[in-house]
Enzyme design. Structure first.
Site, PDB file in Angstrom:
ATOM      1  N   ASP A  16       0.732  -1.378   0.062  1.00 46.68           N
ATOM      2  CA  ASP A  16      -0.062  -0.026  -0.064  1.00 46.68           C
ATOM      3  C   ASP A  16       0.924   1.244   0.106  1.00 46.68           C
ATOM      4  O   ASP A  16       1.680   1.289  -0.833  1.00 46.68           O
ATOM      5  CB  ASP A  16      -0.844  -0.051   1.315  1.00 46.68           C
ATOM      6  CG  ASP A  16      -2.189   0.861   1.025  1.00 46.68           C
ATOM      7  OD1 ASP A  16      -3.100   0.675   0.518  1.00 46.68           O
ATOM      8  OD2 ASP A  16      -2.168   1.963   1.755  1.00 46.68           O
ATOM      9  N   HIS A  40      -5.925  -7.492  -1.068  1.00 42.94           N
ATOM     10  CA  HIS A  40      -4.952  -6.378  -0.737  1.00 42.94           C
ATOM     11  C   HIS A  40      -4.088  -6.640   0.543  1.00 42.94           C
ATOM     12  O   HIS A  40      -2.720  -6.346   0.681  1.00 42.94           O
ATOM     13  CB  HIS A  40      -5.680  -5.307  -0.485  1.00 42.94           C
ATOM     14  CG  HIS A  40      -4.781  -3.775  -0.482  1.00 42.94           C
ATOM     15  ND1 HIS A  40      -3.865  -3.623  -1.727  1.00 42.94           N
ATOM     16  CD2 HIS A  40      -4.615  -3.028   0.361  1.00 42.94           C
ATOM     17  CE1 HIS A  40      -3.217  -2.505  -1.265  1.00 42.94           C
ATOM     18  NE2 HIS A  40      -3.658  -2.153  -0.200  1.00 42.94           N
TER      19      HIS A  40
END
Length: 328
Positions: free
Chosen positions: A102, A301
């Site tokens: 991220d 994710h």
């Protein structure tokens, strides 16, 4: 043999940084994203430490127990890279392996451009290297937000998302972690209009914990930090992205030259919707020592939590290669 995980503070680059450490050997520094803290890496730290490395997971500035400056310029990648280089100096280490996901991935990519001599190699999850955009990111996001809700644009408004998310930290974390996982299709949030819509309006209700990849106790640890601090520190990373764009003008045509490994969840939203039409082709064209690309089945994710065992195995293989000429 269990290696104890300890915590301490380091004063670096004008901030007081909180970090967790585990093990001894060549340093491996884990960089988290939003909305996380360094704790998000605790499963990898244990595995890496047991294999003979020194695992370090800081709360990056604005998060957890690390300082949270008020100036947006304090949240650029250039500023946080200063924190990481100061951390290396505190460790008395010439270099380290850096791991990022991220925002931590974007940070690690820029670190590899700005200070490659301090980087043994990088292991990046889900966010591939993308060359500098031709226009300010906020302009691109605003255009997309004319068509549908986009959290990147919504987060640009000071105080708005801050108040919404701080009102219910646990509920927000549960819903966003679930929405970003391989168990949900995050881009369904784009079916909502931007006007008059908050982030919680577009996020799905999450199943009750525990999940098969996240425990109640782990969520409690993460939520407790945001209940104490709120989310402004993390949101400031989004608000500093235009400034990052300005500060990387000299790197517009730069390529990454450090040894690199890339892992991604096959259901990751960044790979699907936020990294261009062919992210792997772009990665291969701009990372010149790309040693492996690994797709993790059925993961999203938070791939290192969703598929911990396989990710840890891959990590150890990559670390062995990166440090084979050093003692650890």
């Amino acid at each position: 043999m269990t290696v104890e995980r300890t915590q301490r503070f380091v004063t670096t680059n004008g901030v007081r940084m909180h970090l967790a450490e585990q093990g001894e050997g060549h340093p491996v520094i884990f960089c988290h994203g939003f909305p996380h803290t360094g704790y998000i890496w605790h499963r990898q730290m244990a595995s890496v430490a047991a294999a003979g490395y020194r695992a370090i997971a800081p709360d990056l500035r604005g998060y957890g127990q690390t300082s949270a400056p008020t100036d947006l310029d304090a949240y650029t990648n250039r500023a946080v890279i200063g924190d990481l280089l100061g951390l290396l100096n505190d460790l008395e280490a010439d270099n380290a392996v850096f791991v990022g996901v991220d925002f931590g991935a974007a940070l690690v990519w820029e670190l590899a451009l700005r200070a490659p001599e301090r980087v043994t190699g990088v292991i990046v999850l889900n966010n591939p290297f993308v060359p500098r955009a031709p226009r300010r990111p906020s302009q691109l996001w605003a255009r997309a937000a004319q068509r549908h809700f986009l959290h990147l644009d919504y987060f640009q408004r000071p105080g708005v998302a801050d108040a919404e998310l701080a009102a219910c930290p646990r509920d927000f974390l549960t819903r966003v972690y679930y929405a970003l996982s391989g168990d949900y299709h995050y881009l369904d949030t784009w079916s909502f209009p931007a006007e008059g819509t908050g982030y919680l309006d577009v996020l799905p209700a999450a199943p009750q914990l525990p999940w098969n990849w996240l425990s109640e106790s782990e969520l409690v640890v993460l939520a407790a930090e945001f209940e104490r601090t709120g989310f402004t520190g993390g949101l400031n990373w989004y608000r500093a992205i235009d400034r990052n764009w300005e500060l990387t003008a000299d790197y517009a045509d730069a390529v990454v030259t450090v040894p690199t490994y890339f892992l991604y969840g096959e259901r990751d939203t960044d790979m699907e919707g936020f990294s261009g039409h062919d992210p792997l082709a772009t990665l291969r064209a701009n990372v010149h020592d790309l040693r492996a690309v690994t797709s993790i089945p059925e993961a999203g994710h938070l791939v290192h939590l969703e598929r911990t065992e396989i990710v840890n195995t891959v990590f150890l293989e990559h670390l062995a290669d990166l440090t084979k000429t050093t003692s650890h």
